[in-house]
Write a protein that holds these residues in place. Structure first.
Motif, PDB file in Angstrom:
ATOM      1  N   MET A  82       1.014  14.217   8.447  1.00  0.00           N
ATOM      2  CA  MET A  82       1.519  13.304   9.468  1.00  0.00           C
ATOM      3  C   MET A  82       1.472  11.860   8.996  1.00  0.00           C
ATOM      4  O   MET A  82       2.432  11.095   9.169  1.00  0.00           O
ATOM      5  N   LEU A  83       0.372  11.482   8.374  1.00  0.00           N
ATOM      6  CA  LEU A  83       0.235  10.096   7.920  1.00  0.00           C
ATOM      7  C   LEU A  83       1.197   9.776   6.788  1.00  0.00           C
ATOM      8  O   LEU A  83       1.819   8.712   6.763  1.00  0.00           O
ATOM      9  N   VAL A  84       1.348  10.701   5.844  1.00  0.00           N
ATOM     10  CA  VAL A  84       2.288  10.473   4.741  1.00  0.00           C
ATOM     11  C   VAL A  84       3.709  10.375   5.276  1.00  0.00           C
ATOM     12  O   VAL A  84       4.499   9.516   4.859  1.00  0.00           O
ATOM     13  N   GLY A  85       4.057  11.233   6.220  1.00  0.00           N
ATOM     14  CA  GLY A  85       5.398  11.170   6.789  1.00  0.00           C
ATOM     15  C   GLY A  85       5.666   9.875   7.517  1.00  0.00           C
ATOM     16  O   GLY A  85       6.731   9.281   7.390  1.00  0.00           O
ATOM     17  N   VAL A 117      -9.308  10.772   0.723  1.00  0.00           N
ATOM     18  CA  VAL A 117      -7.916  10.477   1.047  1.00  0.00           C
ATOM     19  C   VAL A 117      -7.771  10.223   2.538  1.00  0.00           C
ATOM     20  O   VAL A 117      -7.108   9.267   2.969  1.00  0.00           O
ATOM     21  N   TRP A 118      -8.383  11.070   3.360  1.00  0.00           N
ATOM     22  CA  TRP A 118      -8.310  10.848   4.800  1.00  0.00           C
ATOM     23  C   TRP A 118      -8.925   9.500   5.158  1.00  0.00           C
ATOM     24  O   TRP A 118      -8.373   8.767   5.999  1.00  0.00           O
ATOM     25  N   ALA A 119     -10.055   9.132   4.547  1.00  0.00           N
ATOM     26  CA  ALA A 119     -10.681   7.844   4.832  1.00  0.00           C
ATOM     27  C   ALA A 119      -9.770   6.688   4.433  1.00  0.00           C
ATOM     28  O   ALA A 119      -9.702   5.664   5.131  1.00  0.00           O
ATOM     29  N   ALA A 120      -9.046   6.831   3.319  1.00  0.00           N
ATOM     30  CA  ALA A 120      -8.124   5.770   2.891  1.00  0.00           C
ATOM     31  C   ALA A 120      -7.023   5.576   3.926  1.00  0.00           C
ATOM     32  O   ALA A 120      -6.664   4.434   4.264  1.00  0.00           O
ATOM     33  N   PHE A 121      -6.474   6.658   4.454  1.00  0.00           N
ATOM     34  CA  PHE A 121      -5.453   6.526   5.485  1.00  0.00           C
ATOM     35  C   PHE A 121      -6.043   5.955   6.777  1.00  0.00           C
ATOM     36  O   PHE A 121      -5.373   5.197   7.491  1.00  0.00           O
ATOM     37  N   ALA A 122      -7.278   6.315   7.094  1.00  0.00           N
ATOM     38  CA  ALA A 122      -7.920   5.760   8.280  1.00  0.00           C
ATOM     39  C   ALA A 122      -8.121   4.252   8.131  1.00  0.00           C
ATOM     40  O   ALA A 122      -7.868   3.475   9.060  1.00  0.00           O
ATOM     41  N   VAL A 123      -8.571   3.820   6.959  1.00  0.00           N
ATOM     42  CA  VAL A 123      -8.739   2.378   6.709  1.00  0.00           C
ATOM     43  C   VAL A 123      -7.385   1.676   6.786  1.00  0.00           C
ATOM     44  O   VAL A 123      -7.271   0.568   7.339  1.00  0.00           O
ATOM     45  N   ASP A 124      -6.366   2.310   6.231  1.00  0.00           N
ATOM     46  CA  ASP A 124      -5.029   1.717   6.300  1.00  0.00           C
ATOM     47  C   ASP A 124      -4.591   1.529   7.749  1.00  0.00           C
ATOM     48  O   ASP A 124      -4.017   0.485   8.107  1.00  0.00           O
ATOM     49  N   VAL A 152       0.200   8.060  -3.881  1.00  0.00           N
ATOM     50  CA  VAL A 152      -0.570   8.626  -4.993  1.00  0.00           C
ATOM     51  C   VAL A 152      -1.786   9.368  -4.462  1.00  0.00           C
ATOM     52  O   VAL A 152      -2.126  10.473  -4.928  1.00  0.00           O
ATOM     53  N   LEU A 153      -2.456   8.784  -3.473  1.00  0.00           N
ATOM     54  CA  LEU A 153      -3.601   9.462  -2.862  1.00  0.00           C
ATOM     55  C   LEU A 153      -3.165  10.757  -2.178  1.00  0.00           C
ATOM     56  O   LEU A 153      -3.907  11.752  -2.178  1.00  0.00           O
ATOM     57  N   ALA A 154      -1.974  10.756  -1.605  1.00  0.00           N
ATOM     58  CA  ALA A 154      -1.485  11.987  -0.975  1.00  0.00           C
ATOM     59  C   ALA A 154      -1.265  13.084  -2.013  1.00  0.00           C
ATOM     60  O   ALA A 154      -1.547  14.256  -1.757  1.00  0.00           O
ATOM     61  N   VAL A 155      -0.772  12.708  -3.192  1.00  0.00           N
ATOM     62  CA  VAL A 155      -0.616  13.698  -4.262  1.00  0.00           C
ATOM     63  C   VAL A 155      -1.985  14.222  -4.691  1.00  0.00           C
ATOM     64  O   VAL A 155      -2.157  15.430  -4.928  1.00  0.00           O
ATOM     65  N   ALA A 156      -2.966  13.315  -4.778  1.00  0.00           N
ATOM     66  CA  ALA A 156      -4.325  13.752  -5.109  1.00  0.00           C
ATOM     67  C   ALA A 156      -4.874  14.695  -4.054  1.00  0.00           C
ATOM     68  O   ALA A 156      -5.561  15.686  -4.377  1.00  0.00           O
ATOM     69  N   PHE A 157      -4.563  14.423  -2.802  1.00  0.00           N
ATOM     70  CA  PHE A 157      -4.980  15.334  -1.739  1.00  0.00           C
ATOM     71  C   PHE A 157      -4.336  16.711  -1.916  1.00  0.00           C
ATOM     72  O   PHE A 157      -4.984  17.739  -1.704  1.00  0.00           O
ATOM     73  N   THR A 190       0.806  -1.221   0.000  1.00  0.00           N
ATOM     74  CA  THR A 190       0.000   0.000   0.000  1.00  0.00           C
ATOM     75  C   THR A 190       0.839   1.271   0.000  1.00  0.00           C
ATOM     76  O   THR A 190       0.278   2.365  -0.010  1.00  0.00           O
ATOM     77  N   GLN A 191       2.151   1.144   0.006  1.00  0.00           N
ATOM     78  CA  GLN A 191       3.005   2.337   0.063  1.00  0.00           C
ATOM     79  C   GLN A 191       2.757   3.260  -1.127  1.00  0.00           C
ATOM     80  O   GLN A 191       2.477   4.450  -0.963  1.00  0.00           O
ATOM     81  N   VAL A 192       2.862   2.722  -2.332  1.00  0.00           N
ATOM     82  CA  VAL A 192       2.707   3.555  -3.538  1.00  0.00           C
ATOM     83  C   VAL A 192       1.272   4.077  -3.680  1.00  0.00           C
ATOM     84  O   VAL A 192       1.080   5.273  -3.951  1.00  0.00           O
TER      85      VAL A 192
END
Length: 282
Positions: free
Chosen positions: A103-106, A53-60, A20-25, A14-16
């Motif tokens: 914070m999540l991307v970092g 995007v936030w929901a995707a990171f929350a699910v992750d 990509v979602l972070a760039v979309a954000f 899920t790294q890539v």
């Protein structure tokens, strides 16, 4: 060989997609700020994209929590991830979603073994400059006494703030703007420390490699000196024994040994040179 855990495999896969979602954000966050006069549907689409995007990171985070061997340890060691997931729910401000996503991307970028320190620092600098400029512009553009009214002023202010120069020609006047300024100043100092430490570590490693080469050369020279002393002792012994013979020489065997001594010394010197050449190079 030890197989990676299910959590490690999930993070690697899920790294890539998350980056990509972070760039979309980033695009969704920047469009309403750079183009405030855009159609309302564009603004709504960008807002929905930010929440997706936030929901995707929350699910992750929830998936990684479920795959963790010890969930209590995972929560304790990944409390910043949890704070970033919960933060936008406390107050649904776009600025908080920005902080949470950064914070999540970092956190996920630091988990990737293929991300080198230099790349991470460069990406952090670019990201902080971009998001800092957009964040301060979004909160200062409509401030009654604000002096950051366009993207150029915001970018210039971000540069001077991150580098702790602070010319004072542009400065935030609102509470949120000053909060962004504090974050940029602390981030700039931290990144400067990382870069300085990285350069210092490179010089230390270089000096250590040079010292290792010098130690190898000194060891080879000492070995050569010992062999030369041994050869001199052998020559002296053979010369003393040859004085009692009728011919005044040590015989064919002694002469052969004496002729072989320069070749042995040359071979030892060659080994010393090879030890210096095969030592680690930067």
């Amino acid at each position: 060989m030890k197989q990676p855990s299910r959590q490690a495999r999930w993070e690697r896969r899920t790294q890539v997609p998350l980056l990509v979602l972070a760039v979309a954000f980033a695009v969704a966050y920047a469009v309403p700020i750079v183009a405030p006069d855009a159609d309302g549907s564009v603004h709504r689409a960008c807002t929905h994209a930010e929440w997706v995007v936030w929901a995707a990171f929350a699910v992750d985070y929830l998936v990684r929590l479920g795959l963790a061997a010890d969930r209590r340890v995972f929560v304790r060691t990944h409390w910043l991830d949890l704070a970033a997931v919960v933060l936008p729910l406390v107050q649904p401000l776009r600025l908080l979603r920005l902080v949470a996503t950064l914070m999540l991307v970092g956190r996920r970028a630091r988990m990737a073994p293929q991300v080198r320190l230099t790349t991470y620092v460069a990406g952090a600098v670019v990201g902080l400059l971009m998001f800092g400029s957009l964040a301060v512009l979004s909160v200062e553009r409509d401030a009654p006494h604000g002096n950051i009214k366009n993207l150029g002023d915001a970018v210039w202010w971000s540069f001077t703030t991150m580098t702790t120069v602070g010319y004072g020609d542009h400065s935030p006047t609102t509470g949120l703007g000053r909060l962004v300024a504090v974050g940029l100043m602390l981030s700039g100092i931290a990144l400067l420390g990382v870069v300085t430490a990285n350069i210092a570590a490179w010089f230390i490693a270089r000096f250590e490699r040079d010292d290792q080469v010098e130690r190898l050369q000194l060891a080879a020279i000492r070995e050569l000196q010992q062999e030369v002393r041994a050869l001199r002792d052998e020559v002296s012994r053979l010369g003393g024994g040859g004085g009692s013979s009728s011919s005044g020489s040590g015989g064919p065997e002694q002469e052969a040994e004496a002729e072989a001594m320069p070749a042995q010394a040359a071979a030892t010197a060659a080994r010393a040179g090879q030890a210096g050449l095969t030592s680690p190079t930067p």
